[in-house]
Design an enzyme around this catalytic site. Structure first.
Site, PDB file in Angstrom:
ATOM      1  N   LYS A   9       0.833  -1.198   0.000  1.00 20.32           N
ATOM      2  CA  LYS A   9       0.000   0.000   0.000  1.00 20.32           C
ATOM      3  C   LYS A   9       0.873   1.254   0.000  1.00 20.32           C
ATOM      4  CE  LYS A   9      -4.298  -1.613   0.268  1.00 20.32           C
ATOM      5  NZ  LYS A   9      -5.344  -1.242  -0.700  1.00 20.32           N
ATOM      6  N   THR A  10       0.261   2.407  -0.266  1.00 19.06           N
ATOM      7  CA  THR A  10       1.003   3.638  -0.519  1.00 19.06           C
ATOM      8  C   THR A  10       1.745   4.187   0.694  1.00 19.06           C
ATOM      9  OG1 THR A  10      -0.486   4.266  -2.306  1.00 19.06           O
ATOM     10  CG2 THR A  10       0.774   6.035  -1.294  1.00 19.06           C
ATOM     11  N   PHE A  11       1.034   4.496   1.771  1.00 15.18           N
ATOM     12  CA  PHE A  11       1.702   5.105   2.922  1.00 15.18           C
ATOM     13  C   PHE A  11       2.688   4.150   3.591  1.00 15.18           C
ATOM     14  CE2 PHE A  11       0.004   9.347   4.482  1.00 15.18           C
ATOM     15  CZ  PHE A  11      -0.345   9.772   3.220  1.00 15.18           C
ATOM     16  N   HIS A  22       5.858   4.078   1.216  1.00 17.80           N
ATOM     17  CA  HIS A  22       6.648   5.305   1.174  1.00 17.80           C
ATOM     18  C   HIS A  22       7.443   5.472   2.466  1.00 17.80           C
ATOM     19  CE1 HIS A  22       4.322   6.612  -2.389  1.00 17.80           C
ATOM     20  NE2 HIS A  22       5.387   7.347  -2.618  1.00 17.80           N
ATOM     21  N   HIS A  42       4.783   0.597  -5.130  1.00 15.01           N
ATOM     22  CA  HIS A  42       4.151  -0.702  -5.378  1.00 15.01           C
ATOM     23  C   HIS A  42       3.778  -0.783  -6.846  1.00 15.01           C
ATOM     24  CE1 HIS A  42       0.402   1.530  -5.654  1.00 15.01           C
ATOM     25  NE2 HIS A  42       0.650   2.066  -4.469  1.00 15.01           N
TER      26      HIS A  42
END
Length: 398
Positions: A64-66, A69, A234
């Protein structure tokens, strides 16, 4: 004699800071590992020829994004840095962390890792962020020296122009480490699917920004001094509403709470019902797998954090596990197992710190943090999951 010593110290300090390298770390959100092979990204092709390209870039779980990162910038898996999903709750207090909620995403209590800009600042390196999850914390000492608060619709070229303006600052004010973020490939692939012409448009758009950035760097006289690293958090895979398992239909009549949905769902329930719920979900497995938190295979690296729920459901690639009202339909998604190739992203690097025309296999995103520490000649934190030995070979010999 005192004047001579002071002059010498000033001279030594100037030399140390003058030798600091420049790095621009760029995220192309959701840019899948194979997008550069579609023949529509000439600027990335130039980076491949002049610098380093990895065949793929492995995310942490969940993809997932957060979480990813923050894994890239801290060198830690989500179970250790604390941002375990884009949305989750503290089961002890009921407080919620949610992507898009400026109050929670700027609250440092959720972030247990040390971002590279924190490490760099402690070592005298000026830093800046033109968007990156975790860069807007309210605690000043945990932020980069310069930040731009996230604005989703901020024009892309304006973001690049902002980075160039930072690099035009006087030497003593100029950041040496900068992050930059673009969402296009993620946004378009969610809506239209990774194989769509709309996603190809996003690939071309982001690729053109690489050329625009290099043109701007040439105007600063720093073109030969700046290292550019382009990564993605991702990949992406095709999904459809028809490939959905309704968990709420399976758990009718039970008292439970769930977090997530789509590729991954976490479930909590009263202790006296947990075993029964687990066994029921396990017996109904079709297109998903059921795990107890403590029995999740070690390679997931997703069991240590106390906010991870007792039961974890992981959907098969392309499938979704859902409960309650689905927020939106999409033709592309991510969050699946980190080792499925569709979840892998890209890694490109070019500049004086990197080898030329060097292709390598899969790199891990948690290894970027120790790589950055090596570039700047500073010591990484001792509690990271990243490992320089897995990535350091891409650096040029000094």
């Amino acid at each position: 004699m005192k004047k001579a010593i002071i002059f010498l110290l000033i001279f030594i300090s100037f030399e140390l800071f003058a030798e600091q390298p420049y790095v621009i770390l760029i995220s192309f959100d959701g840019f899948r590992w194979d997008y550069p092979d579609r023949g529509i990204s000439p600027e990335l092709k130039k980076m491949e020829e002049r610098g380093v390209r990895a065949i793929s870039f492995r995310p942490a779980f969940p993809s997932k994004t957060f979480p990813n990162h923050y894994s890239i910038i801290t060198g830690m898996f989500p179970e250790n840095h604390g941002i375990i999903m884009n949305y989750f709750r503290n089961p002890n207090t009921g407080e919620i962390y949610r992507l898009g909620d400026t109050v929670s995403v700027r609250d440092g209590k959720w972030y247990q890792g040390e971002a590279f800009w924190e490490t760099a600042r402690r070592n005298g390196v000026k830093t800046a962020s033109y968007f990156w999850p975790g860069s807007e914390l309210r605690q000043e000492e945990r932020r980069p020296d310069y930040i731009e608060k996230y604005e989703h619709k901020r024009p892309y070229r304006q973001r690049v122009d902002g980075v160039i303006e930072w690099l035009k600052l006087p030497w003593e004010k100029r950041p040496k480490f900068i992050t930059l973020y673009f969402d296009a490939t993620d946004s378009y692939a969610h809506r239209y699917g990774p194989e769509s012409e709309e996603t190809n448009f996003a690939i071309r758009q982001l690729d053109s920004l690489v050329g625009y950035l290099k043109k701007g760097l040439a105007a600063t006289s720093l073109a030969d001094s700046v290292n550019i690293i382009i990564v993605s958090d991702h990949g992406m895979t095709e999904v459809s509403d028809e490939k959905t398992v309704r968990i709420d239909n399976l758990l009718t009549g039970y008292d439970y709470e769930y977090t997530g949905g789509g590729p991954i769902m976490m479930i909590d329930a009263p202790k006296n019902e947990l075993d029964e719920i687990f066994n029921l979900l396990r017996s109904k497995e079709e297109h998903y797998r059921t795990y107890r938190k403590e029995n999740l295979p070690e390679w997931f690296n997703f069991s240590a954090h106390p906010f991870i729920s007792p039961i974890i459901l992981i959907a098969d690639i392309g499938w979704s596990v859902e409960a309650g009202e689905k927020r939106y339909s999409s033709l592309g998604n991510h969050g699946y197992e980190k080792d499925h190739i569709d979840m892998h992203g890209i890694f490109f690097a070019e500049g004086p710190s990197f080898r030329k025309g060097f292709k390598t296999g899969t790199l891990w995103n948690v290894d970027v943090y120790p790589l950055l520490c090596e570039i700047y000649g500073i010591s990484p934190r001792s509690n990271i999951d990243g490992c320089l030995e897995r990535i350091g070979f891409i650096l040029s010999e000094r």
